[in-house]
Motif scaffolding. Structure first.
Motif, PDB file in Angstrom:
ATOM      1  N   UNK A  25       0.823  -1.218   0.000  1.00 20.21           N
ATOM      2  CA  UNK A  25       0.000   0.000   0.000  1.00 20.21           C
ATOM      3  C   UNK A  25       0.854   1.264   0.000  1.00 20.21           C
ATOM      4  N   UNK A  26       2.113   1.151  -0.344  1.00 23.98           N
ATOM      5  CA  UNK A  26       3.009   2.316  -0.300  1.00 23.98           C
ATOM      6  C   UNK A  26       2.607   3.379  -1.316  1.00 23.98           C
ATOM      7  N   UNK A  27       2.174   2.970  -2.505  1.00 20.58           N
ATOM      8  CA  UNK A  27       1.775   3.938  -3.535  1.00 20.58           C
ATOM      9  C   UNK A  27       0.528   4.707  -3.113  1.00 20.58           C
ATOM     10  N   UNK A  28      -0.559   4.022  -2.669  1.00 22.90           N
ATOM     11  CA  UNK A  28      -1.719   4.795  -2.208  1.00 22.90           C
ATOM     12  C   UNK A  28      -1.412   5.678  -0.991  1.00 22.90           C
ATOM     13  N   UNK A  29      -0.486   5.230  -0.149  1.00 23.34           N
ATOM     14  CA  UNK A  29      -0.115   6.032   1.019  1.00 23.34           C
ATOM     15  C   UNK A  29       0.546   7.334   0.572  1.00 23.34           C
ATOM     16  N   UNK A  30       1.503   7.244  -0.339  1.00 21.71           N
ATOM     17  CA  UNK A  30       2.162   8.458  -0.832  1.00 21.71           C
ATOM     18  C   UNK A  30       1.203   9.331  -1.644  1.00 21.71           C
ATOM     19  N   UNK A  31       0.290   8.715  -2.374  1.00 22.20           N
ATOM     20  CA  UNK A  31      -0.715   9.502  -3.104  1.00 22.20           C
ATOM     21  C   UNK A  31      -1.611  10.284  -2.146  1.00 22.20           C
ATOM     22  N   UNK A  32      -1.975   9.661  -1.044  1.00 20.95           N
ATOM     23  CA  UNK A  32      -2.789  10.356  -0.034  1.00 20.95           C
ATOM     24  C   UNK A  32      -2.028  11.548   0.526  1.00 20.95           C
ATOM     25  N   UNK A  33      -0.737  11.370   0.783  1.00 24.24           N
ATOM     26  CA  UNK A  33       0.093  12.466   1.301  1.00 24.24           C
ATOM     27  C   UNK A  33       0.173  13.603   0.289  1.00 24.24           C
ATOM     28  N   UNK A  34       0.405  13.265  -0.966  1.00 23.56           N
ATOM     29  CA  UNK A  34       0.518  14.294  -2.019  1.00 23.56           C
ATOM     30  C   UNK A  34      -0.801  15.041  -2.179  1.00 23.56           C
ATOM     31  N   UNK A  35      -1.913  14.324  -2.165  1.00 23.63           N
ATOM     32  CA  UNK A  35      -3.225  14.974  -2.286  1.00 23.63           C
ATOM     33  C   UNK A  35      -3.481  15.881  -1.079  1.00 23.63           C
ATOM     34  N   UNK A  36      -3.070  15.445   0.112  1.00 18.79           N
ATOM     35  CA  UNK A  36      -3.230  16.276   1.307  1.00 18.79           C
ATOM     36  C   UNK A  36      -2.445  17.574   1.210  1.00 18.79           C
ATOM     37  N   UNK A  37      -1.200  17.488   0.769  1.00 15.41           N
ATOM     38  CA  UNK A  37      -0.375  18.693   0.601  1.00 15.41           C
ATOM     39  C   UNK A  37      -0.943  19.594  -0.495  1.00 15.41           C
ATOM     40  N   UNK A  38      -1.355  18.993  -1.592  1.00 10.52           N
ATOM     41  CA  UNK A  38      -1.909  19.758  -2.704  1.00 10.52           C
ATOM     42  C   UNK A  38      -3.189  20.488  -2.285  1.00 10.52           C
ATOM     43  N   UNK A  39      -4.037  19.820  -1.533  1.00  6.90           N
ATOM     44  CA  UNK A  39      -5.284  20.438  -1.063  1.00  6.90           C
ATOM     45  C   UNK A  39      -4.990  21.661  -0.204  1.00  6.90           C
ATOM     46  N   UNK A  40      -4.018  21.542   0.673  1.00  5.28           N
ATOM     47  CA  UNK A  40      -3.647  22.678   1.525  1.00  5.28           C
ATOM     48  C   UNK A  40      -3.173  23.851   0.669  1.00  5.28           C
ATOM     49  N   UNK A  41      -2.295  23.573  -0.275  1.00  4.61           N
ATOM     50  CA  UNK A  41      -1.738  24.651  -1.095  1.00  4.61           C
ATOM     51  C   UNK A  41      -2.796  25.296  -1.990  1.00  4.61           C
ATOM     52  N   UNK A  42      -3.739  24.504  -2.472  1.00  2.00           N
ATOM     53  CA  UNK A  42      -4.812  25.051  -3.314  1.00  2.00           C
ATOM     54  C   UNK A  42      -5.754  25.927  -2.496  1.00  2.00           C
ATOM     55  N   UNK A  43      -6.037  25.531  -1.259  1.00  3.18           N
ATOM     56  CA  UNK A  43      -6.982  26.280  -0.436  1.00  3.18           C
ATOM     57  C   UNK A  43      -6.365  27.522   0.218  1.00  3.18           C
ATOM     58  N   UNK A  44      -5.059  27.674   0.153  1.00  5.85           N
ATOM     59  CA  UNK A  44      -4.430  28.866   0.730  1.00  5.85           C
ATOM     60  C   UNK A  44      -4.876  30.144   0.024  1.00  5.85           C
ATOM     61  N   UNK A  45      -4.996  30.126  -1.293  1.00  5.11           N
ATOM     62  CA  UNK A  45      -5.381  31.328  -2.046  1.00  5.11           C
ATOM     63  C   UNK A  45      -6.775  31.829  -1.660  1.00  5.11           C
ATOM     64  N   UNK A  46      -7.805  30.979  -1.622  1.00  2.00           N
ATOM     65  CA  UNK A  46      -9.118  31.484  -1.210  1.00  2.00           C
ATOM     66  C   UNK A  46      -9.161  31.933   0.250  1.00  2.00           C
ATOM     67  N   UNK A  47      -8.409  31.266   1.105  1.00  2.59           N
ATOM     68  CA  UNK A  47      -8.383  31.680   2.517  1.00  2.59           C
ATOM     69  C   UNK A  47      -7.764  33.059   2.636  1.00  2.59           C
ATOM     70  N   UNK A  48      -6.658  33.297   1.954  1.00  4.02           N
ATOM     71  CA  UNK A  48      -6.023  34.616   1.990  1.00  4.02           C
ATOM     72  C   UNK A  48      -6.910  35.684   1.353  1.00  4.02           C
ATOM     73  N   UNK A  49      -7.619  35.339   0.296  1.00  6.18           N
ATOM     74  CA  UNK A  49      -8.552  36.291  -0.328  1.00  6.18           C
ATOM     75  C   UNK A  49      -9.672  36.652   0.639  1.00  6.18           C
ATOM     76  N   UNK A  50     -10.163  35.681   1.381  1.00  3.81           N
ATOM     77  CA  UNK A  50     -11.203  35.958   2.376  1.00  3.81           C
ATOM     78  C   UNK A  50     -10.676  36.884   3.470  1.00  3.81           C
ATOM     79  N   UNK A  51      -9.435  36.687   3.886  1.00  5.61           N
ATOM     80  CA  UNK A  51      -8.840  37.572   4.894  1.00  5.61           C
ATOM     81  C   UNK A  51      -8.745  39.010   4.369  1.00  5.61           C
ATOM     82  N   UNK A  52      -8.328  39.165   3.118  1.00  5.09           N
ATOM     83  CA  UNK A  52      -8.234  40.513   2.535  1.00  5.09           C
ATOM     84  C   UNK A  52      -9.611  41.166   2.439  1.00  5.09           C
ATOM     85  N   UNK A  53     -10.618  40.402   2.071  1.00  6.39           N
ATOM     86  CA  UNK A  53     -11.981  40.933   1.984  1.00  6.39           C
ATOM     87  C   UNK A  53     -12.489  41.353   3.356  1.00  6.39           C
TER      88      UNK A  53
END
Length: 127
Positions: A25-53
């Motif tokens: 299960x090493x491949x699905x484990x690393x895929x889960x980690x990559x998706x978790x990091x990617x989700x955080x980085x993608x959601x940073x822009x809308x969170x920062x935009x909300x703070x500016x608003x």
């Protein structure tokens, strides 16, 4: 939204770590980690935009209260902090209210970094 997305990724990561055949299960484990990091980085822009608003809204509200005698009675003590009408960062209560949404994504990002290190060590060591 960030917490919901991350919770749907932390649970599979935990389940994958309890697999009897970890190498299988090493491949699905690393895929889960990559998706978790990617989700955080993608959601940073809308969170920062909300703070500016929010900051723009608060500044406009404070300027309106300051220039209107009728609305001046609605002013909070926070609205009367010297210099706060130009810079919301001087309002400590407001900054505290944004602490989770400001630092939460980074906590999740470092969590996933730790998961990546743990998974790599576990994979290399073979346990």
């Amino acid at each position: 939204m960030l917490v919901m997305c991350q919770s749907f990724l932390v649970v599979p990561y935990g389940i994958l770590n309890t697999a009897a055949n970890f190498r299988g299960v090493i491949v699905p484990t690393f895929l889960t980690i990559v998706i978790g990091m990617f989700t955080v980085l993608v959601l940073l822009a809308p969170i920062n935009a909300a703070h500016r608003t929010l900051e723009k809204w608060i500044l406009k509200q404070r300027m309106l209260i300051k220039h209107s005698e009728e609305l001046n009675v609605l002013a909070l003590d926070r609205d009367k902090i010297p210099g706060v009408e130009e810079d919301v960062r001087k309002d400590r209560e407001h900054q505290k209210s944004l602490a989770f949404s400001r630092y939460g994504p980074w906590a999740f990002f470092f969590f996933w970094c730790g998961c990546a290190v743990w998974t790599a060590v576990r994979w290399i060591a073979g346990f």
